[in-house]
Design a protein around this motif. Sequence first.
Motif, PDB file in Angstrom:
ATOM      1  N   VAL A  28      51.503 -57.818  39.109  1.00  0.00           N
ATOM      2  CA  VAL A  28      51.165 -57.987  37.689  1.00  0.00           C
ATOM      3  C   VAL A  28      49.656 -57.869  37.502  1.00  0.00           C
ATOM      4  CG1 VAL A  28      51.226 -59.583  35.727  1.00  0.00           C
ATOM      5  CG2 VAL A  28      53.201 -59.416  37.260  1.00  0.00           C
ATOM      6  N   GLU A  29      48.899 -58.505  38.397  1.00  0.00           N
ATOM      7  CA  GLU A  29      47.440 -58.433  38.274  1.00  0.00           C
ATOM      8  C   GLU A  29      46.952 -56.997  38.425  1.00  0.00           C
ATOM      9  OE1 GLU A  29      46.190 -61.677  40.721  1.00  0.00           O
ATOM     10  OE2 GLU A  29      46.202 -62.967  38.945  1.00  0.00           O
ATOM     11  N   HIS A  30      47.620 -56.263  39.314  1.00  0.00           N
ATOM     12  CA  HIS A  30      47.270 -54.862  39.542  1.00  0.00           C
ATOM     13  C   HIS A  30      47.442 -54.041  38.253  1.00  0.00           C
ATOM     14  CE1 HIS A  30      46.534 -51.499  42.172  1.00  0.00           C
ATOM     15  NE2 HIS A  30      47.544 -50.861  41.615  1.00  0.00           N
ATOM     16  N   SER A  31      48.382 -54.471  37.402  1.00  0.00           N
ATOM     17  CA  SER A  31      48.645 -53.731  36.158  1.00  0.00           C
ATOM     18  C   SER A  31      47.547 -53.977  35.122  1.00  0.00           C
ATOM     19  CB  SER A  31      49.997 -54.158  35.572  1.00  0.00           C
ATOM     20  OG  SER A  31      49.878 -55.458  34.993  1.00  0.00           O
ATOM     21  N   GLY A  32      46.636 -54.915  35.393  1.00  0.00           N
ATOM     22  CA  GLY A  32      45.529 -55.175  34.469  1.00  0.00           C
ATOM     23  C   GLY A  32      45.841 -56.273  33.458  1.00  0.00           C
ATOM     24  N   ASN A  33      47.064 -56.796  33.459  1.00  0.00           N
ATOM     25  CA  ASN A  33      47.394 -57.886  32.544  1.00  0.00           C
ATOM     26  C   ASN A  33      46.906 -59.217  33.143  1.00  0.00           C
ATOM     27  OD1 ASN A  33      48.893 -56.521  30.332  1.00  0.00           O
ATOM     28  ND2 ASN A  33      50.146 -55.824  32.038  1.00  0.00           N
ATOM     29  N   VAL A  34      46.769 -60.212  32.257  1.00  0.00           N
ATOM     30  CA  VAL A  34      46.149 -61.473  32.696  1.00  0.00           C
ATOM     31  C   VAL A  34      47.217 -62.537  32.951  1.00  0.00           C
ATOM     32  CG1 VAL A  34      44.633 -63.344  31.887  1.00  0.00           C
ATOM     33  CG2 VAL A  34      44.076 -60.952  31.389  1.00  0.00           C
ATOM     34  N   ILE A  35      47.024 -63.297  34.042  1.00  0.00           N
ATOM     35  CA  ILE A  35      47.971 -64.384  34.339  1.00  0.00           C
ATOM     36  C   ILE A  35      47.217 -65.699  34.415  1.00  0.00           C
ATOM     37  CG2 ILE A  35      49.589 -65.356  36.030  1.00  0.00           C
ATOM     38  CD1 ILE A  35      50.015 -62.630  37.143  1.00  0.00           C
ATOM     39  N   GLU A  36      47.785 -66.711  33.729  1.00  0.00           N
ATOM     40  CA  GLU A  36      47.272 -68.067  33.947  1.00  0.00           C
ATOM     41  C   GLU A  36      48.432 -68.902  34.471  1.00  0.00           C
ATOM     42  OE1 GLU A  36      45.691 -72.046  31.720  1.00  0.00           O
ATOM     43  OE2 GLU A  36      46.209 -70.333  30.468  1.00  0.00           O
ATOM     44  N   GLN A  37      48.209 -69.594  35.600  1.00  0.00           N
ATOM     45  CA  GLN A  37      49.269 -70.470  36.142  1.00  0.00           C
ATOM     46  C   GLN A  37      48.930 -71.915  35.806  1.00  0.00           C
ATOM     47  OE1 GLN A  37      51.394 -69.240  39.846  1.00  0.00           O
ATOM     48  NE2 GLN A  37      49.332 -68.636  40.416  1.00  0.00           N
ATOM     49  N   ARG A  38      49.944 -72.675  35.371  1.00  0.00           N
ATOM     50  CA  ARG A  38      49.723 -74.074  35.012  1.00  0.00           C
ATOM     51  C   ARG A  38      50.842 -74.916  35.593  1.00  0.00           C
ATOM     52  NH1 ARG A  38      46.844 -74.234  29.834  1.00  0.00           N
ATOM     53  NH2 ARG A  38      47.335 -76.437  29.966  1.00  0.00           N
ATOM     54  N   THR A  39      50.560 -76.216  35.750  1.00  0.00           N
ATOM     55  CA  THR A  39      51.607 -77.120  36.236  1.00  0.00           C
ATOM     56  C   THR A  39      52.073 -78.071  35.130  1.00  0.00           C
ATOM     57  OG1 THR A  39      49.862 -78.540  37.083  1.00  0.00           O
ATOM     58  CG2 THR A  39      50.913 -77.060  38.667  1.00  0.00           C
ATOM     59  N   SER A  40      51.538 -77.901  33.919  1.00  0.00           N
ATOM     60  CA  SER A  40      52.030 -78.679  32.772  1.00  0.00           C
ATOM     61  C   SER A  40      51.670 -77.912  31.500  1.00  0.00           C
ATOM     62  CB  SER A  40      51.381 -80.064  32.738  1.00  0.00           C
ATOM     63  OG  SER A  40      50.011 -79.889  32.489  1.00  0.00           O
ATOM     64  N   PHE A  41      52.213 -78.343  30.356  1.00  0.00           N
ATOM     65  CA  PHE A  41      51.956 -77.604  29.120  1.00  0.00           C
ATOM     66  C   PHE A  41      50.481 -77.748  28.693  1.00  0.00           C
ATOM     67  CE2 PHE A  41      56.701 -78.137  27.892  1.00  0.00           C
ATOM     68  CZ  PHE A  41      57.024 -77.076  28.704  1.00  0.00           C
ATOM     69  N   GLY A  42      50.014 -78.971  28.486  1.00  0.00           N
ATOM     70  CA  GLY A  42      48.601 -79.181  28.107  1.00  0.00           C
ATOM     71  C   GLY A  42      48.336 -78.818  26.657  1.00  0.00           C
ATOM     72  N   GLU A  43      47.497 -79.641  26.007  1.00  0.00           N
ATOM     73  CA  GLU A  43      47.231 -79.478  24.562  1.00  0.00           C
ATOM     74  C   GLU A  43      46.599 -78.144  24.189  1.00  0.00           C
ATOM     75  OE1 GLU A  43      44.940 -82.529  22.655  1.00  0.00           O
ATOM     76  OE2 GLU A  43      46.475 -84.017  23.194  1.00  0.00           O
ATOM     77  N   GLU A  44      45.781 -77.618  25.112  1.00  0.00           N
ATOM     78  CA  GLU A  44      45.034 -76.390  24.798  1.00  0.00           C
ATOM     79  C   GLU A  44      45.909 -75.137  24.824  1.00  0.00           C
ATOM     80  OE1 GLU A  44      44.856 -78.353  27.312  1.00  0.00           O
ATOM     81  OE2 GLU A  44      45.000 -77.167  29.121  1.00  0.00           O
ATOM     82  N   LEU A  45      47.158 -75.282  25.296  1.00  0.00           N
ATOM     83  CA  LEU A  45      48.070 -74.127  25.330  1.00  0.00           C
ATOM     84  C   LEU A  45      48.540 -73.816  23.901  1.00  0.00           C
ATOM     85  CD1 LEU A  45      49.818 -72.131  26.973  1.00  0.00           C
ATOM     86  CD2 LEU A  45      51.472 -73.965  27.311  1.00  0.00           C
ATOM     87  N   LYS A  46      48.145 -72.655  23.378  1.00  0.00           N
ATOM     88  CA  LYS A  46      48.417 -72.324  21.963  1.00  0.00           C
ATOM     89  C   LYS A  46      48.786 -70.851  21.816  1.00  0.00           C
ATOM     90  CE  LYS A  46      46.804 -76.134  19.769  1.00  0.00           C
ATOM     91  NZ  LYS A  46      47.852 -77.098  19.657  1.00  0.00           N
ATOM     92  N   GLY A  47      49.345 -70.507  20.666  1.00  0.00           N
ATOM     93  CA  GLY A  47      49.482 -69.104  20.258  1.00  0.00           C
ATOM     94  C   GLY A  47      50.496 -68.289  21.048  1.00  0.00           C
ATOM     95  N   ILE A  48      51.559 -68.926  21.547  1.00  0.00           N
ATOM     96  CA  ILE A  48      52.560 -68.189  22.343  1.00  0.00           C
ATOM     97  C   ILE A  48      53.444 -67.333  21.415  1.00  0.00           C
ATOM     98  CG2 ILE A  48      54.616 -68.517  23.800  1.00  0.00           C
ATOM     99  CD1 ILE A  48      53.269 -71.091  24.862  1.00  0.00           C
ATOM    100  N   ASP A  49      53.674 -66.081  21.821  1.00  0.00           N
ATOM    101  CA  ASP A  49      54.567 -65.190  21.063  1.00  0.00           C
ATOM    102  C   ASP A  49      55.996 -65.227  21.597  1.00  0.00           C
ATOM    103  OD1 ASP A  49      52.756 -63.598  19.209  1.00  0.00           O
ATOM    104  OD2 ASP A  49      51.740 -63.326  21.131  1.00  0.00           O
ATOM    105  N   ILE A  50      56.107 -65.376  22.921  1.00  0.00           N
ATOM    106  CA  ILE A  50      57.450 -65.454  23.533  1.00  0.00           C
ATOM    107  C   ILE A  50      57.440 -66.595  24.534  1.00  0.00           C
ATOM    108  CG2 ILE A  50      59.181 -64.310  24.987  1.00  0.00           C
ATOM    109  CD1 ILE A  50      57.853 -61.624  24.225  1.00  0.00           C
ATOM    110  N   ILE A  51      58.388 -67.507  24.387  1.00  0.00           N
ATOM    111  CA  ILE A  51      58.540 -68.529  25.414  1.00  0.00           C
ATOM    112  C   ILE A  51      59.863 -68.252  26.120  1.00  0.00           C
ATOM    113  CG2 ILE A  51      59.327 -70.167  23.610  1.00  0.00           C
ATOM    114  CD1 ILE A  51      57.621 -71.251  26.823  1.00  0.00           C
ATOM    115  N   TYR A  52      59.789 -68.029  27.443  1.00  0.00           N
ATOM    116  CA  TYR A  52      60.981 -67.680  28.230  1.00  0.00           C
ATOM    117  C   TYR A  52      61.250 -68.848  29.177  1.00  0.00           C
ATOM    118  CZ  TYR A  52      64.236 -64.488  30.614  1.00  0.00           C
ATOM    119  OH  TYR A  52      65.370 -63.873  31.119  1.00  0.00           O
ATOM    120  N   ALA A  53      62.274 -69.648  28.868  1.00  0.00           N
ATOM    121  CA  ALA A  53      62.622 -70.811  29.696  1.00  0.00           C
ATOM    122  C   ALA A  53      63.618 -70.385  30.775  1.00  0.00           C
ATOM    123  CB  ALA A  53      63.227 -71.895  28.809  1.00  0.00           C
ATOM    124  N   THR A  54      63.603 -71.077  31.903  1.00  0.00           N
ATOM    125  CA  THR A  54      64.554 -70.747  32.981  1.00  0.00           C
ATOM    126  C   THR A  54      65.195 -72.013  33.534  1.00  0.00           C
ATOM    127  OG1 THR A  54      62.874 -70.911  34.706  1.00  0.00           O
ATOM    128  CG2 THR A  54      63.187 -68.734  33.729  1.00  0.00           C
TER     129      THR A  54
END
Length: 351
Positions: free
Chosen positions: A212-238
Amino acid sequence: MSYSISYNANPQLLSVGQLTLDSIAELFHYADMLRPVASRVKVCRILEGAVLANLFFEASTRTRISFGAAFSRLGGAVCDTTGFTFSSMAKGESISDTSRVISGYVDAIVVRHPEKGAVSEFAAATNLPLINGGDGPGEHPSQALLDLYTIINEFSRVGKSINGSHIAMVGDLKYGRTVHSLIQLLSLYKGIKFTLISPTSLQMPSYILDAVEHSGNVIEQRTSFGEELKGIDIIYATRIQKERFTSEEVEGYSPNFQVNKSFIEAHCKSNAIVMHPLPRDSREEAYDLSTDLDSDPRLAIFRQTDNGVPIRMALFSMLMGVESQIERNLRNATWKSPKFIGPNDHFALRE
Ligand code: ASP
């Protein structure tokens, strides 16, 4: 003959890595044409006389039934097998012998197997059209295609593009094969921000992160949601893939991972969509996707499952070389089906 979707020169789909934006556009064009067949308005018999082996050596409801429904709705017949216990693999038969034997009986094969890579062993022993229906924690390419088809349809209703969107994936990203395939497929697009939220023990494998990184798109990994997480267009739960590991690995997974109404209000855009490959684990301690979103039009899960049929019909059409016959074979269905299949389906009719 050359195929738009092929694996070792055979009409087979093992991994999303085989797909390009052009082959996907072609597939989705046929899926659009076949949608009225999936919604029981039209019939189409372009696979009359053909037989599918639907081989599921691991639990399945929607993938097995929707592949079977797709083949049947194109006029073909389906032979199913479920679980190891009732197959000759329980007597020690190899994957390649099983594959060659079955290839003598049918015209196309779908295989699900609990081991990563096992479906490519099936593929190596046959020249027939074959589709990976899920290989352990490996890939699930037809699920990723129906997910992408759903995203494109949902976004086009509100004038949004995948390029530049913010996509969050939550839960078991280590063993969840659907997210392994989907994130790689979405990486064909540009300017995406992926937020991956899981306990450390269930993070996305590094070979996928690298791709994915090779494709030039950005990844952020988190271990919790956190207040600063905003502006999601698609949430994909598993779902946590409990069948694939010991319970220790799930340490750190808590109620705080549950995608529910308050999560959507706090972290997502007002026109976001909520997705899940299903099944969602309805046991209380699972903290899987909440039912408090069931009448929320942003919940796209049953539109995803419905889209499985036209996508799988389109795949069979292309892999079996009958896609050019679709248009002239469409006829009106003789029976009537309800306009809304489920009790909450009318909520989806929003702008
Ligand atoms: N049905 C999907 C799969 O087979 C997702 C899941 O089981 O959680 O991978």
